[in-house]
Write a protein that holds these residues in place. Structure first.
Motif, short mmCIF file in Angstrom:
data_model
loop_
_atom_site.label_atom_id
_atom_site.label_comp_id
_atom_site.label_asym_id
_atom_site.label_seq_id
_atom_site.Cartn_x
_atom_site.Cartn_y
_atom_site.Cartn_z
N GLU A 206 42.29 32.45 39.38
CA GLU A 206 41.38 32.49 40.73
C GLU A 206 41.77 33.83 41.15
O GLU A 206 41.06 34.16 42.22
N GLN A 207 43.08 34.39 41.18
CA GLN A 207 43.37 35.29 41.90
C GLN A 207 42.53 36.60 41.65
O GLN A 207 41.75 37.39 42.58
N ASP A 208 42.03 36.90 40.33
CA ASP A 208 41.11 37.88 39.81
C ASP A 208 39.76 37.65 40.46
O ASP A 208 38.99 38.44 40.91
N VAL A 209 39.34 36.34 40.40
CA VAL A 209 38.16 35.85 40.88
C VAL A 209 37.72 36.52 42.38
O VAL A 209 36.91 36.85 42.96
N HIS A 210 38.94 36.01 43.07
CA HIS A 210 38.84 36.24 44.65
C HIS A 210 39.15 37.69 44.84
O HIS A 210 38.27 38.40 45.94
N LEU A 211 39.64 38.73 43.86
CA LEU A 211 39.74 40.00 44.02
C LEU A 211 38.51 40.54 43.96
O LEU A 211 37.74 41.30 44.75
#
Length: 280
Positions: free
Chosen positions: A263-268
């Motif tokens: 999810e961190q990469d999606v949010h980024l």
């Protein structure tokens, strides 16, 4: 005996040279590289290309070096003794061959894969130094010396989770699989999807490499994830203009779940898209 890749596996000239050098030197081939760059598959394809049996030893955090040689099943022997089974008198009945033993006693030369060696304890590689160097080990319970009939081709993979001991590294031929450039990647894709539309491939590759360039990604998408993503794009028959018009304002690629794994990469990517829209 010369490895040049297979129809299913695109091996660069450098990788072919590394495999053949390790075979010539009779040293284990230590392969490192990003996850998803085909390290494990290399052993499978060397086995297939050279028509040799493949013996696979997949390492876990709990794996001990001794398990690769053999294990003594004392529990089964105790149970059989309680049941009055005659086979308890021969301890050899309770010696379980490990993957290295199987490779040593193979009727023909084999390919031995020791996969993800860095998952095990730091002492794991050192505990195999003598056996892999001398191609022999001693079974204390039966007082047997097991010697390799033919020296196996040994492929060892590592994801760099732990540093490997210098003494172990000295005994290996090392090769780092660089992440494929666009030309090599296109050859890899064509192996999997020979009928893929050129426009779709070109646009998808542009997006894929753009995503990989984004600073701060926790996990960059790998070759295997590109293959999965392309399979979905072809199956869903994504309209060409969706990929063609993709830009920073729409930073999340379609079917992104095949490329991004947390999810961190999606949010980024969502944050980058928002910042781009705010500027325009």
């Amino acid at each position: 005996m010369n490895f040049t890749g297979t129809q299913e596996y695109v091996a660069t000239k450098e990788l072919q040279m590394a495999v053949n050098a390790a075979i010539q030197l009779q040293k284990p081939l230590l392969i490192k590289g990003e996850p998803g760059t085909g390290k494990t598959m290399l052993a499978e394809q060397v086995s297939k290309a050279l028509n040799l049996p493949l013996i696979q030893w997949h390492i876990k955090s709990t794996t001990k070096a001794q398990q690769g040689l053999y294990e003594y099943d004392a529990v089964s022997r105790l149970r059989d003794s309680q049941l009055g089974d005659d086979k308890v008198h021969d301890i050899a009945n309770y010696i379980i061959q490990g993957k290295i033993w199987q490779a040593f006693e193979s009727d023909s030369q084999s390919v031995l894969l020791i996969d993800e060696i860095d998952k095990a304890d730091i002492e794991f590689p050192n505990d195999l130094l003598l056996e892999l160097d001398k191609m022999e080990f001693f079974v204390y319970e039966t007082k047997q010396l097991i010697k390799a009939r033919t020296r196996p081709i040994i492929v060892i993979t590592s994801n760099n989770e732990k540093e490997l001991p210098d003494a172990f590294l000295r005994r290996c031929f090392f090769h780092y699989i660089e992440f494929p450039d666009s030309v090599t990647m296109e050859r890899i894709v064509n192996v999997h999807y020979p009928d893929i539309k050129k426009d779709l491939l070109s646009q998808a590759m542009d997006i894929f490499f753009d995503v990989r360039k984004i600073p701060g990604l926790k996990k960059k998408p790998s070759t295997s994830e590109l293959i999965d993503w392309l399979k979905l794009l072809m199956a869903d028959d994504i309209p060409e203009d969706v990929l063609k018009n993709h830009d920073a304002k729409n930073a999340i690629p379609p079917l992104y779940g095949a490329l991004l794994k947390n999810e961190q990469d999606v949010h980024l990517l969502e944050k980058l898209a928002f910042m781009h829209r705010a500027k325009t």
